[in-house]
Write a protein that holds these residues in place. Structure first.
Motif, short mmCIF file in Angstrom:
data_model
loop_
_atom_site.label_atom_id
_atom_site.label_comp_id
_atom_site.label_asym_id
_atom_site.label_seq_id
_atom_site.Cartn_x
_atom_site.Cartn_y
_atom_site.Cartn_z
N HIS A 190 0.83 -1.19 0.00
CA HIS A 190 0.00 0.00 0.00
C HIS A 190 0.88 1.26 0.00
O HIS A 190 1.86 1.34 0.75
N THR A 191 0.52 2.20 -0.83
CA THR A 191 1.21 3.48 -0.88
C THR A 191 0.40 4.51 -0.11
O THR A 191 -0.79 4.70 -0.37
N VAL A 192 1.03 5.15 0.86
CA VAL A 192 0.38 6.17 1.68
C VAL A 192 0.98 7.52 1.29
O VAL A 192 2.19 7.71 1.31
N THR A 193 0.11 8.44 0.92
CA THR A 193 0.53 9.80 0.58
C THR A 193 0.18 10.71 1.74
O THR A 193 -1.00 10.92 2.04
N PRO A 194 1.19 11.24 2.45
CA PRO A 194 0.89 12.06 3.64
C PRO A 194 -0.04 13.22 3.36
O PRO A 194 -0.95 13.50 4.15
N ALA A 195 0.15 13.91 2.22
CA ALA A 195 -0.69 15.07 1.94
C ALA A 195 -2.15 14.67 1.77
O ALA A 195 -3.05 15.34 2.28
N GLU A 196 -2.38 13.54 1.09
CA GLU A 196 -3.76 13.10 0.87
C GLU A 196 -4.39 12.64 2.18
O GLU A 196 -5.57 12.90 2.45
N TYR A 197 -3.61 11.91 2.99
CA TYR A 197 -4.14 11.45 4.28
C TYR A 197 -4.47 12.64 5.17
O TYR A 197 -5.54 12.70 5.79
N LEU A 198 -3.55 13.61 5.23
CA LEU A 198 -3.80 14.81 6.03
C LEU A 198 -5.03 15.54 5.51
O LEU A 198 -5.85 16.04 6.29
N SER A 199 -5.17 15.62 4.20
CA SER A 199 -6.31 16.33 3.61
C SER A 199 -7.61 15.67 4.02
O SER A 199 -8.57 16.35 4.41
N SER A 200 -7.67 14.33 3.94
CA SER A 200 -8.91 13.64 4.31
C SER A 200 -9.22 13.80 5.79
O SER A 200 -10.37 14.02 6.17
N GLN A 201 -8.18 13.70 6.63
CA GLN A 201 -8.41 13.86 8.06
C GLN A 201 -8.79 15.30 8.40
O GLN A 201 -9.68 15.55 9.21
N LEU A 202 -8.11 16.24 7.76
CA LEU A 202 -8.39 17.64 8.02
C LEU A 202 -9.80 18.00 7.56
O LEU A 202 -10.47 18.82 8.19
N GLU A 203 -10.25 17.39 6.49
CA GLU A 203 -11.60 17.64 6.01
C GLU A 203 -12.64 17.25 7.05
O GLU A 203 -13.58 17.99 7.34
N MET A 204 -12.45 16.06 7.66
CA MET A 204 -13.41 15.61 8.66
C MET A 204 -13.33 16.46 9.92
O MET A 204 -14.36 16.83 10.50
N ARG A 205 -12.12 16.77 10.34
CA ARG A 205 -11.97 17.58 11.56
C ARG A 205 -12.45 19.01 11.34
O ARG A 205 -13.00 19.63 12.25
N LEU A 206 -12.24 19.53 10.14
CA LEU A 206 -12.71 20.88 9.85
C LEU A 206 -14.22 20.94 9.84
O LEU A 206 -14.81 21.92 10.30
N ASN A 207 -14.87 19.90 9.35
CA ASN A 207 -16.33 19.84 9.41
C ASN A 207 -16.80 19.93 10.86
O ASN A 207 -17.74 20.65 11.18
N ARG A 208 -16.14 19.18 11.72
CA ARG A 208 -16.52 19.22 13.14
C ARG A 208 -16.20 20.57 13.77
O ARG A 208 -16.96 21.07 14.60
N ALA A 209 -15.08 21.15 13.36
CA ALA A 209 -14.70 22.45 13.91
C ALA A 209 -15.73 23.52 13.53
O ALA A 209 -16.07 24.39 14.35
N LEU A 210 -16.23 23.47 12.30
CA LEU A 210 -17.24 24.45 11.88
C LEU A 210 -18.53 24.26 12.66
O LEU A 210 -19.18 25.24 13.04
N VAL A 211 -18.89 23.02 12.92
CA VAL A 211 -20.09 22.77 13.71
C VAL A 211 -19.90 23.26 15.13
O VAL A 211 -20.82 23.81 15.74
N ARG A 212 -18.66 23.09 15.66
CA ARG A 212 -18.40 23.57 17.02
C ARG A 212 -18.49 25.09 17.11
O ARG A 212 -18.78 25.63 18.17
N LEU A 213 -18.20 25.78 16.01
CA LEU A 213 -18.34 27.24 16.03
C LEU A 213 -19.78 27.64 16.31
O LEU A 213 -20.04 28.63 17.00
N ALA A 214 -20.73 26.88 15.75
CA ALA A 214 -22.15 27.20 15.94
C ALA A 214 -22.70 26.61 17.21
O ALA A 214 -23.56 27.20 17.85
N GLN A 215 -22.22 25.45 17.58
CA GLN A 215 -22.76 24.71 18.72
C GLN A 215 -21.67 24.57 19.77
O GLN A 215 -20.72 23.82 19.59
N ALA A 216 -21.84 25.30 20.86
CA ALA A 216 -20.79 25.32 21.88
C ALA A 216 -20.57 23.95 22.48
O ALA A 216 -19.45 23.53 22.71
N SER A 217 -21.65 23.20 22.73
CA SER A 217 -21.54 21.87 23.30
C SER A 217 -22.48 20.93 22.55
O SER A 217 -23.56 21.35 22.12
#
Length: 1101
Positions: free
Chosen positions: A670-697
């Motif tokens: 298996h070939t792992v591309t750090p940039a692509e893995y970071l992008s996919s993880q960052l996409e999911m975490r950024l989605n959660r971060a945006l929701v946290r901006l609107a919803q404190a808890s």
């Protein structure tokens, strides 16, 4: 089965199955399964037995031949001899660590005899070996007694080498070890040594040879002082040595137990205790100093070689020495950190800077691999133009040279002389394994006591040949040498994986150490050389699972015993440093917090303070703490003062360097591309971060204002775009993906988005409270406004629904999100419409009569009381009006955003609306209106309402019946309007330009519902609205004749609804209203309402 095992252990190796039937009954029942399961284990023990036989035979042959061993002369011969002894001892010691060895062998033999009728042929000797090695060290010491002379001579040849390799860091520093620039005049001089094969020999291997060799051949310790000195030096260096993989041997404990049973060894035991105390006290500090020295020296070497790779030719041996020295220190730390008990000097057995040393090793490995062609060009000329000539001269000077030895050495010269640089240019494959094997044979021939040609009498041959062997390896075995000198497979054995993670984690909080963790994404390949097929097979399966999980999940958790749990740690940590929702741990959150200080809501305190200062008001006794102004965090009295945000930025920068270190790496297939893995993880975490901006808890009903969330999103976007310059990610694509997901009901991970949160909040909080009367619509303010009622409001509606907030909401949700919001609003409208149709159906007979007799006062007076649920009809129409008003405000925000962002798109759409005429095909009209609605432009007919109401048609009902219900609904609403005059809340408030019970929303509900319904039935909208005006006018005019003042209390306010209807509709005009409801009445109503409003604001006396 447990009694059977106990019986076999007790009787081993003499287990008679014929006389033990009652003891072995359970074994007989499962004999086939036991035999199949234990076959591989049994044959492994048989392999050990055969290995022991071969070792006995070989050692006896060597002793009979009186072979000579010296690591400096016949280095390969001596090394293999010592390896044979140590490997044999390690196998025996590991064999005796298997507690169930008797049960395994005994059960296999019993089942073999049950199945085949006879015992296995190897069992008698194997059983005897197991019994003999109950005390393995005692038996081994007995076996090696006759071999003491040969073993001790081989070990004594290590004395000078081991002393030189065991220097302290201070001695290395004074010798300027590994410094390529300490003597500039000799930078291009080839690095040579009389003992080239020993220069990069493993120090741990030397310790293992010495400790186990003298443990088995201990008699020489009392007879030879040099043997005793060498043995004591080895015991002082370490506390543990490796047997194989993660199996270690506590050398002081084992040696003390072995010598304790030998009479007259009290002095040796005292030496052991003294050496153990010395190792505990000083070895950790010694190795820590070595690691510090190696970090600096190897860093300098790597910098010089990276700038001048041509030096890899003459100084290649220094590189392999540096790799070997570093590997030894890492392995020593790993070996001891797991086993040293807690004490005063435990810090000597841990190293938070280990990652840097590993990184420097990887840099050297990369340099060697990158410049292999350069190294080949150098050494192919060295071998053909120098080594071949020197070897030829030495051979000619030999006084005695038998024919066989002469043939071999002549072959050496001819092979080296035939080399040319053209072979390198043509990428020819070099193969010198045969030459090295012939040299090994020659060492064996010339190390026998009665050999005609004695190698020890001709040390120049050994010196030159050892040098040639190293040079040939530079042509065909660079990768093998890299593995030999820098193999770190020990870290991938399950026992040591936790240590590796702990050592890395130890430096995580230290700024400046993150960049060395870039090495972690390339170290994964080192364990491939561990030689353990079972472990590799397990890791291969786990790797496949991990890669599958990476495609579907955000956090690929694996068992901590396997390496993949920390392989992706730099990526996950980079995501955490970006998106963690703590000001001191998340960079984006910290940036958002700074941006939040600039929001308008925070300037109230500053303005109030300035006004009080201008008015010279006395300060309050309870002085408020001085509020830190935005930007104060950037003020520095001293640049050495570092804030948390500074540390976060520095750590994040180092992590970005880590991820940029390699574009991709392999995990098996298996070939792992750090940039692509970071992008996919960052996409999911950024989605959660945006929701946290609107919803404190999570689960909280309270949401932040859309403008605040938008400010946070803009801050995140700005920061991520700046991050794009540090890590190779397409942040534009990432942001587009994330923001597009936020316009849908669920994101890619199936979690809530901003669209879902704000849609649910608008429906469940804002509009629900509006329907209950705690929030009212203010057309003048273009917002919903909260009534001042204590204990009922958790938020101020005007702070969430004014023009700026609707614009921010439209920008957050986008067209898709606004479409989702609109669809949910339509669903609530249709649910109200279903109930309204039901009420109309229940009152259909009465409504039909009212519609045909609305000018007959007497009949109307009799029919109106027969209507039921009139208040319910008005309430539901008001709710529809509130929903439509909120949708209208949201559409205005969307239109403004589109106008600012896409003016070139809005112009053609507005121009297209001008071509709509009443005679145009209704499908074309609705298509144009649907396009206009998508960009927020208002339309005479709402296509969303048309679509929603079209889906309400009942199965089996005719269009005529549906049309009749629609007409009667307007009749029902028109004749119910006078009832509003009796409601105390039906008072027109000029400050909000509406009523306190939101009945001014009825106008929008009536107009838009009528337009949608009669569009569906292809009827004239204008004529039906005129009919409604007529019915409503008659009902309100009749209200003026009512003598009951309570019923007519708010008739002036209710009369204003007629004017609101005309203002709301493009189908009605003031002239139409004048024909049925005189304008003078409206003028009088406005005057009375205004007078009442002024009087209500006057103070009471």
């Amino acid at each position: 089965m447990e009694p059977c095992i106990k019986y076999i252990n007790k009787k081993f190796p003499n287990v008679d199955i014929r006389s033990s039937t009652h003891h072995l009954g359970p074994v007989h029942k499962e004999k086939a399964e036991i035999f199949r399961t234990f076959t591989s284990y049994y044959h492994t023990f048989v392999d050990v037995l055969e290995f022991r036989d071969h070792v006995y035979e070989l050692l006896n042959t060597i002793d009979a031949s009186q072979c000579y061993f010296n690591i400096h002369v016949n280095s390969d011969f001596t090394k293999n001899y010592l390896d044979l002894i140590v490997t044999y001892a390690s196998v025996i010691l590991l064999l005796c660590r298997i507690e169930d060895r008797k049960a395994l062998i005994g059960l296999y033999n019993v089942t073999h005899e049950m199945i085949h009728g006879t015992s296995d042929s190897s069992f008698p000797r194997l059983g005897q070996m197991i019994v003999e090695y109950e005390n393995p060290l005692r038996k081994l010491m007995e076996e090696f007694g006759p071999h003491t002379k040969a073993v001790s001579n081989a070990l004594l040849s290590l004395h000078i080498l081991f002393a030189r390799r065991n220097h302290s860091a201070e001695q290395w520093r004074s010798d300027q070890l590994f410094s390529l620039i300490s003597n500039p005049a000799n930078m291009l001089t080839p690095a040579t040594s009389d003992t080239m094969a020993c220069e990069y020999l493993s120090l741990e291997l030397l310790e293992r040879w010495i400790v186990l060799g003298f443990l088995l051949c201990h008699s020489c310790l009392g007879s030879t002082q040099s043997c005793l000195d060498l043995w004591r030096t080895a015991l002082r260096s370490s506390l543990y040595i490796t047997l194989v993989r993660d199996e270690v041997l506590p050398i002081h404990k084992v040696t003390e137990e072995a010598f304790g049973s030998i009479k007259g060894y009290g002095k040796r035991i005292a030496d052991i205790k003294e050496c153990k105390e010395h190792a505990l006290t000083h070895s950790g500090q010694l190795h820590r100093g070595r690691r510090n020295f190696l970090r600096n020296a190897v860093r300098e070497m790597e910098a010089v070689l990276a700038n001048e790779p041509g030096l890899l030719g003459p100084k290649a041996v220094y590189v392999f020495m540096a790799l070997s020295f570093c590997r030894e220190e890492v392995a020593w730390l790993c070996r001891h950190s797991e086993h040293v008990s807690k004490g005063k000097n435990t810090e000597d057995f841990s190293d938070s800077h280990l990652a840097e040393l590993l990184f420097l090793m990887e840099q050297l490995r990369r340099l060697l691999r990158r410049h292999q062609n350069l190294i080949k060009r150098y050494y192919v000329q060295y071998l053909s133009r120098f080594d071949a000539l020197v070897l030829s001269d030495i051979i000619q000077d030999l006084t005695v040279c038998p024919e066989e030895e002469s043939v071999i050495m002549s072959f050496f010269v001819s092979s080296l002389s035939s080399l040319s640089i053209k072979q390198v240019n043509e990428n020819a494959k070099f193969e010198f394994s045969g030459l090295r094997l012939d040299w090994f044979r020659l060492q064996a021939y010339t190390s026998v006591n009665k050999a005609p040609l004695q190698l020890r009498e001709n040390p120049d041959v050994a010196r030159v040949m050892n040098l040639i062997i190293f040079h040939t390896k530079m042509l065909d075995s660079v990768e093998e040498l890299i593995v030999e000198t820098s193999d770190l497979s020990i870290f991938w054995v399950p026992l040591h994986t936790n240590l590796f993670r702990a050592q890395r984690m130890g430096g995580m909080d230290k700024v400046g150490t993150k960049k060395w963790e870039r090495n972690s994404v390339t170290q994964h390949g080192w364990f491939l050389h561990s030689g353990c097929e079972e472990l590799l097979h397990e890791l291969r399966i786990e790797a496949a699972k991990r890669m599958d999980v990476l495609k579907t999940s955000e956090e690929a958790r694996v068992r901590p015993s396997l390496p993949f749990s920390w392989l992706f740690t730099p990526f996950n940590e980079c995501n955490q440093k970006l998106t963690k929702a703590q000001p001191d741990q998340g960079t984006m959150f910290s940036q958002s917090a700074l941006k939040c200080k600039l929001l308008p809501k925070h300037c109230a305190a500053t303005i109030s303070k300035a006004r009080n200062k201008r008015a010279r008001k006395a300060a309050s006794k309870k002085a408020e703490p001085e509020r830190e102004k935005p930007g104060a965090e950037s003020h520095r009295k001293d640049r050495s003062l570092v804030t948390n945000l500074d540390k976060l930025h520095l750590v994040l920068t180092e992590l970005c360097w880590t991820l940029n270190y390699v574009p991709s790496f392999l995990v098996f297939e298996h070939t792992v591309t750090p940039a692509e893995y970071l992008s996919s993880q960052l996409e999911m975490r950024l989605n959660r971060a945006l929701v946290r901006l609107a919803q404190a808890s999570p689960g909280s009903a309270e949401l932040a204002r859309p403008s605040e969330v938008l400010a946070g999103v803009q801050t995140y976007a700005t920061f991520l775009v700046s991050l794009m310059h540090r890590v190779g990610l397409d942040m534009g694509r990432l942001l587009r993906n994330v923001l597009l997901q936020q316009t849908q009901s669920l994101d890619a991970a199936g979690e809530q988005t901003l669209t879902t949160l704000y849609t649910n909040w608008c429906l469940e909080s804002l509009l629900r409270q509006a329907s209950m009367g705690t929030i009212i619509l203010s057309p003048g303010m273009r917002a919903f406004v909260s009534l001042q009622k204590e204990g009922e409001q958790t938020f101020r509606a005007e702070e969430y629904s004014d023009v700026s907030e609707m614009r921010a909401l439209a920008e957050l949700l986008g067209p898709y999100g606004m479409k989702f919001l609109s669809d949910n609003l339509m669903w609530h409208i249709t649910s109200q419409m279903v109930e309204l149709k039901r009420l109309v159906t229940e009152n259909m007979d009465v409504l039909v009569q009212i519609r045909s007799n609305f000018y007959q006062v007497e009949q109307m007076a009799a029919l109106l009381p027969r209507l039921t649920a009139t208040e319910n009809v008005l309430k539901r129409m008001t709710i529809i009006g509130e929903i439509l008003w909120f949708r209208s405000l949201a559409q205005e925000g969307l239109q403004e955003v589109f106008t600012n962002r896409c003016p070139f798109l809005m112009g053609p759409i507005e121009h297209l609306k001008e071509f709509v005429t009443p005679d145009m095909d209704i499908k074309v009209t609705l298509s144009i209106f649907e396009l206009a609605t998508a960009v927020g432009s208002p339309c005479d007919i709402d296509p969303a309402l048309v679509t929603a109401f079209s889906n309400l048609k009942k199965d089996g009902s005719s269009p005529e019946e549906e049309y009749k219900v629609a007409c009667l609904l307007l009749v029902f609403v028109a004749v119910s309007l006078p009832l509003l005059a009796n409601d105390p809340s039906s008072v027109y408030a000029s400050e909000i330009d509406g009523f306190n019970n939101n009945i001014h929303c009825l106008a929008k509900a009536i107009i838009q519902v009528s337009a949608a319904l009669f569009t569906i039935y292809n009827k004239n909208i204008e004529s039906h609205l005129k009919e409604f005006l007529m019915l409503a006018s008659v009902s309100l005019l009749q209200l003026g004749q009512d003598v009951d003042k309570m019923k007519t209390k708010n008739k002036e306010s209710i009369s204003l609804l007629m004017h609101l209807l005309v203002d709301e509709s493009s189908f009605l005009t003031t002239d139409m209203l004048e024909t049925c409801f005189p304008y003078v009445l409206l003028r009088n109503a406005y005057r009375e309402v205004s007078r009442a409003s002024v009087l209500s604001r006057l103070p009471t006396h």
